[in-house]
Write a protein that holds these residues in place. Sequence first.
Motif, PDB file in Angstrom:
ATOM      1  N   ILE A  88      48.394 -34.870 -14.653  1.00 51.08           N
ATOM      2  CA  ILE A  88      46.940 -35.048 -14.565  1.00 51.08           C
ATOM      3  C   ILE A  88      46.605 -36.243 -13.668  1.00 51.08           C
ATOM      4  N   CYS A  89      47.343 -37.344 -13.832  1.00 50.02           N
ATOM      5  CA  CYS A  89      47.090 -38.526 -12.994  1.00 50.02           C
ATOM      6  C   CYS A  89      47.367 -38.216 -11.521  1.00 50.02           C
ATOM      7  N   GLY A  90      48.450 -37.475 -11.235  1.00 47.57           N
ATOM      8  CA  GLY A  90      48.759 -37.136  -9.846  1.00 47.57           C
ATOM      9  C   GLY A  90      47.704 -36.266  -9.198  1.00 47.57           C
ATOM     10  N   TRP A  91      47.221 -35.253  -9.923  1.00 51.71           N
ATOM     11  CA  TRP A  91      46.177 -34.393  -9.353  1.00 51.71           C
ATOM     12  C   TRP A  91      44.855 -35.161  -9.198  1.00 51.71           C
ATOM     13  N   TRP A  92      44.548 -36.051 -10.134  1.00 48.61           N
ATOM     14  CA  TRP A  92      43.309 -36.819 -10.009  1.00 48.61           C
ATOM     15  C   TRP A  92      43.387 -37.790  -8.826  1.00 48.61           C
ATOM     16  N   LEU A  93      44.548 -38.386  -8.610  1.00 50.30           N
ATOM     17  CA  LEU A  93      44.730 -39.226  -7.430  1.00 50.30           C
ATOM     18  C   LEU A  93      44.551 -38.421  -6.151  1.00 50.30           C
ATOM     19  N   ASP A  94      45.100 -37.212  -6.126  1.00 55.30           N
ATOM     20  CA  ASP A  94      44.971 -36.370  -4.935  1.00 55.30           C
ATOM     21  C   ASP A  94      43.526 -35.962  -4.701  1.00 55.30           C
ATOM     22  N   ILE A  95      42.827 -35.600  -5.755  1.00 56.69           N
ATOM     23  CA  ILE A  95      41.435 -35.170  -5.600  1.00 56.69           C
ATOM     24  C   ILE A  95      40.557 -36.328  -5.119  1.00 56.69           C
ATOM     25  N   CYS A  96      40.780 -37.517  -5.665  1.00 58.25           N
ATOM     26  CA  CYS A  96      39.962 -38.669  -5.270  1.00 58.25           C
ATOM     27  C   CYS A  96      40.292 -39.175  -3.874  1.00 58.25           C
ATOM     28  N   SER A  97      41.438 -38.819  -3.327  1.00 59.48           N
ATOM     29  CA  SER A  97      41.833 -39.284  -1.988  1.00 59.48           C
ATOM     30  C   SER A  97      41.729 -38.197  -0.930  1.00 59.48           C
ATOM     31  N   GLY A 139      41.794 -42.522 -15.308  1.00 56.29           N
ATOM     32  CA  GLY A 139      40.921 -41.876 -14.338  1.00 56.29           C
ATOM     33  C   GLY A 139      39.831 -42.798 -13.823  1.00 56.29           C
ATOM     34  N   SER A 140      39.286 -43.641 -14.686  1.00 51.10           N
ATOM     35  CA  SER A 140      38.256 -44.587 -14.241  1.00 51.10           C
ATOM     36  C   SER A 140      38.827 -45.599 -13.256  1.00 51.10           C
ATOM     37  N   ILE A 141      40.053 -46.046 -13.488  1.00 55.64           N
ATOM     38  CA  ILE A 141      40.673 -46.995 -12.564  1.00 55.64           C
ATOM     39  C   ILE A 141      40.896 -46.342 -11.198  1.00 55.64           C
ATOM     40  N   VAL A 142      41.269 -45.060 -11.178  1.00 52.73           N
ATOM     41  CA  VAL A 142      41.437 -44.358  -9.896  1.00 52.73           C
ATOM     42  C   VAL A 142      40.100 -44.256  -9.169  1.00 52.73           C
ATOM     43  N   LEU A 143      39.031 -43.961  -9.907  1.00 47.86           N
ATOM     44  CA  LEU A 143      37.714 -43.913  -9.276  1.00 47.86           C
ATOM     45  C   LEU A 143      37.321 -45.270  -8.704  1.00 47.86           C
ATOM     46  N   LEU A 144      37.619 -46.328  -9.419  1.00 47.30           N
ATOM     47  CA  LEU A 144      37.219 -47.662  -8.985  1.00 47.30           C
ATOM     48  C   LEU A 144      38.034 -48.147  -7.799  1.00 47.30           C
ATOM     49  N   MET A 145      39.318 -47.873  -7.773  1.00 45.13           N
ATOM     50  CA  MET A 145      40.196 -48.449  -6.759  1.00 45.13           C
ATOM     51  C   MET A 145      40.583 -47.482  -5.650  1.00 45.13           C
ATOM     52  N   LEU A 146      40.141 -46.245  -5.706  1.00 42.66           N
ATOM     53  CA  LEU A 146      40.485 -45.296  -4.640  1.00 42.66           C
ATOM     54  C   LEU A 146      39.265 -44.553  -4.111  1.00 42.66           C
ATOM     55  N   TRP A 147      38.535 -43.889  -4.996  1.00 49.60           N
ATOM     56  CA  TRP A 147      37.428 -43.065  -4.508  1.00 49.60           C
ATOM     57  C   TRP A 147      36.285 -43.926  -3.983  1.00 49.60           C
ATOM     58  N   LEU A 148      35.889 -44.957  -4.736  1.00 49.67           N
ATOM     59  CA  LEU A 148      34.779 -45.810  -4.287  1.00 49.67           C
ATOM     60  C   LEU A 148      35.126 -46.603  -3.021  1.00 49.67           C
ATOM     61  N   SER A 195      41.258 -53.538  -3.376  1.00 52.26           N
ATOM     62  CA  SER A 195      41.581 -52.194  -2.903  1.00 52.26           C
ATOM     63  C   SER A 195      41.111 -51.973  -1.473  1.00 52.26           C
ATOM     64  N   LEU A 196      39.938 -52.491  -1.121  1.00 55.46           N
ATOM     65  CA  LEU A 196      39.452 -52.379   0.265  1.00 55.46           C
ATOM     66  C   LEU A 196      40.399 -53.081   1.237  1.00 55.46           C
ATOM     67  N   ILE A 197      40.869 -54.268   0.867  1.00 52.59           N
ATOM     68  CA  ILE A 197      41.791 -55.008   1.738  1.00 52.59           C
ATOM     69  C   ILE A 197      43.110 -54.263   1.886  1.00 52.59           C
ATOM     70  N   CYS A 198      43.642 -53.745   0.793  1.00 57.11           N
ATOM     71  CA  CYS A 198      44.931 -53.049   0.850  1.00 57.11           C
ATOM     72  C   CYS A 198      44.852 -51.749   1.624  1.00 57.11           C
ATOM     73  N   LEU A 199      43.705 -51.097   1.630  1.00 55.63           N
ATOM     74  CA  LEU A 199      43.565 -49.831   2.346  1.00 55.63           C
ATOM     75  C   LEU A 199      43.293 -50.018   3.828  1.00 55.63           C
ATOM     76  N   THR A 200      42.810 -51.184   4.239  1.00 59.55           N
ATOM     77  CA  THR A 200      42.418 -51.366   5.634  1.00 59.55           C
ATOM     78  C   THR A 200      43.325 -52.319   6.413  1.00 59.55           C
ATOM     79  N   LEU A 201      43.643 -53.478   5.847  1.00 58.22           N
ATOM     80  CA  LEU A 201      44.350 -54.512   6.609  1.00 58.22           C
ATOM     81  C   LEU A 201      45.751 -54.075   7.058  1.00 58.22           C
ATOM     82  N   PRO A 202      46.633 -53.568   6.177  1.00 58.15           N
ATOM     83  CA  PRO A 202      47.965 -53.181   6.674  1.00 58.15           C
ATOM     84  C   PRO A 202      47.924 -52.052   7.703  1.00 58.15           C
ATOM     85  N   VAL A 203      47.055 -51.067   7.496  1.00 54.44           N
ATOM     86  CA  VAL A 203      46.977 -49.953   8.437  1.00 54.44           C
ATOM     87  C   VAL A 203      46.442 -50.426   9.781  1.00 54.44           C
TER      88      VAL A 203
END
Length: 805
Positions: free
Chosen positions: A284-293, A383-392, A543-551
């Motif tokens: 469930i966590c893997g599919w929710w991560l995939d859906i939010c990303s 699921g709430s943590i995935v929404l906060l740190m990935l989808w938003l 999460s914003l820094i980790c998703l943007t700065l290294p890439v």
Amino acid sequence: MDTAEEGRIYKCLFTGSVSSLLTLPLDMLSTDNLLADCLQGCFVVTCTLCAFISLVWLREQIVHGGAPIWLEHAAPPFNAAGHHQNEAPAGGNGAENVAPDQPANPPAENAVVGENPAAQDDQAEEEEEENEEEDDAGGEDAADANNGAQDDMNWNALEWDRAAEELTWERMLGLDGSLVFLEHVFWVVSLNTLFILVFAFCPYHIGHFSLVGLGFEEHVQASHFEGLITTIVGYILLAITLIICHGLATLVKFHRSRRLLGVCYIVVKVSLLVVVEIGVFPLICGWWLDICSLEMFDATLKDRELSFQSAPGTTMFLHWLVGMVYVFYFASFILLLREVLRPGVLWFLRNLNDPDFNPVQEMIHLPIYRHLRRFILSVIVFGSIVLLMLWLPIRIIKSLLPNFLPYNVMLYSDAPVSELSLELLLLQVVLPALLEQGHTRQWLKGLVRAWTVTAGYLLDLHSYLLGDQEENENSANQQANNNQHARNNNALPVVGEGLHAAHQAILQQGGPVGFQPYRRPPHFPLRIFLLIVFMCITLLIASLICLTLPVFAGRWLMSFWTGTAKIHELYTAACGLYVCWLTIRAVTVLVAWMPQGRRVIFQKVKEWSLMIMKTVIVAVLLAGVVPLLLGLLFELVIVAPLRVPLDQTPLFYPWQDWALGVLHAKIIAAITLMGPQWWLKTVIEQVYANGIRNIDLQYIIRKLAAPVISVLLLSLCVPYVIASGVVPLLGVTAEMQNLVHRRIYPFLLMVVVLMGILSFQVRQFKRLYEHIKNDKYLVGQRLVNYERKSGKQGTSPPPPQSSQE
């Protein structure tokens, strides 16, 4: 043949036709599809063996840890919820799960924040209920329980040891001249067949008939996992049936049947909970991560559906693996928080480092509804943590930087570098260098501590989050006294009670072991709410820094090498992350050196420069030349003879050969370190023990690099000289020269391997000869002292060193 028979019996049971049952004896003697049936039979036998070991282990847990109260007494399992109000919550789902049975509000000022503040009242009520049940329980039930426990303990270990001594490999395989092994084969086949019939065939057909009767057969077939889902449904229906039968047996007072049905229900219950917590929750966590990303990769749900339709097994496994990684790192971060925060802050999360934590015992004792409630709450939290740190963050990045996303995850053939080589470089060089460093965890712990101190002083929650520093010694002494008092109160159980009473005492403890009091400021709930809001904002920014700065850094650096060609974002992110880590590491080193003065800094820079030069030389030899030669040798010996025909010319790519050589070198080094002691293992262990700071360049070149490079060069050059210099002098045809040139490397490898096997067998035969000779003729051995001969005793006869008759 045993495994082949198991595979054919398994096929026969699950084909569902009468003809397969009638032709089973002939199918077991057939030689058709023998290899496939053997492989399937090996898998079936392995699953059967693992399930049998799990059942034995679960029985030991029930015997030593104690059975649930509803099993020991006459209460049905669904009415036993009141007996578990004070038991420790289970830590399922692979992480530190949320315990929903904890109080919503903390206690008053300077009070102990425990996991269950109402422990004493609940414990008193529970003791009253237990006393009432003990008064109502019949003497026959108590005698039956005592007889069952006595039967569990009445076994003689000497008889099992004697049977194990008589059962040898020669007797099992029939090498001793007897036919006992045929009896063993018969019993193994019979027991495996019975196991498959009871634990796979019956639940599958129970679930199948139920799904057909309810009309869900088409939906289950569309899932591509019909067998697994049907079997799980069968086990669920079987558990419900066992509960009902247990209740009926309790009403009519069939005590032995009631206990047997209760134990069967525990087995089914624990099995289903393990499947849910280890299989379903990470999925469930893997599919929710995939859906939010999805927006991060410019994908849609239709793409994921097509991917699932094309390869359902691979898709589900990848999502389960991603979910397991997410759960693991979440639990690791919670453990790091426990090292920083005051004991008692995370009262609502289960502590995996607790020595009293036993998830299997909690699966046995706690009722199903509590596990279900904890599972639902865990799904909501994760699921709430995935929404906060990935989808938003993805939505914010798309609105602020429209051209930054999506990430490029497609492979292009116009890239000048092979994706396989980059993947091997990433997995073998970059990620191990990051993961093997202990500085990353210390940095993260320092950031968490700094954030906690800042939030504590801003919201006046320093005492709540970190505790009062001046009370540490007093609280430590108080904790020691409390532990001593608890040990005095929870004295050792009576001899007749055993480990069951000890486990019940552990489960009935209220509150955590480690605790520090805190000062409760005014408007405490509002401050806690602001703390949660501040934490969410911090996680979002991180999460914003980790998703943007290294890439971004990786794309900029890779553009100097690959130009405008698009590279997989996994490599750009890894490159940028590694560069950021190196930068932070250099800054921390300079900050640590600054207070020591200019002279010390120059001395350190000189030492580090010399060490870096030595490291570069060693890296060129061991990480550059050796992998290149090893990869080229592997290409000539294995890849080229298998992939390139004789009428075509093989092409060699040094970059790919080097990348494959890195992988081969790591595998060879790992096998060498796990193998017996010889010169290469000794040298590698010495180099590893010295480390980078005490690197010995001369020792590495003389003992490791020079011998290894010499052997690899000889392995490459000698066959080439023979094929290109010696064979043309013999006057053979061009076709024969081409054949020799292309096949000489695998031929010489085969010769070397054959010589190694022959030398090993010769040594083994010599040892066998010595062993047989000693068993046949050796009468005895005598150990005498060694005496060095002096000059005055030179003419005297020497004393005997040893004697054998």
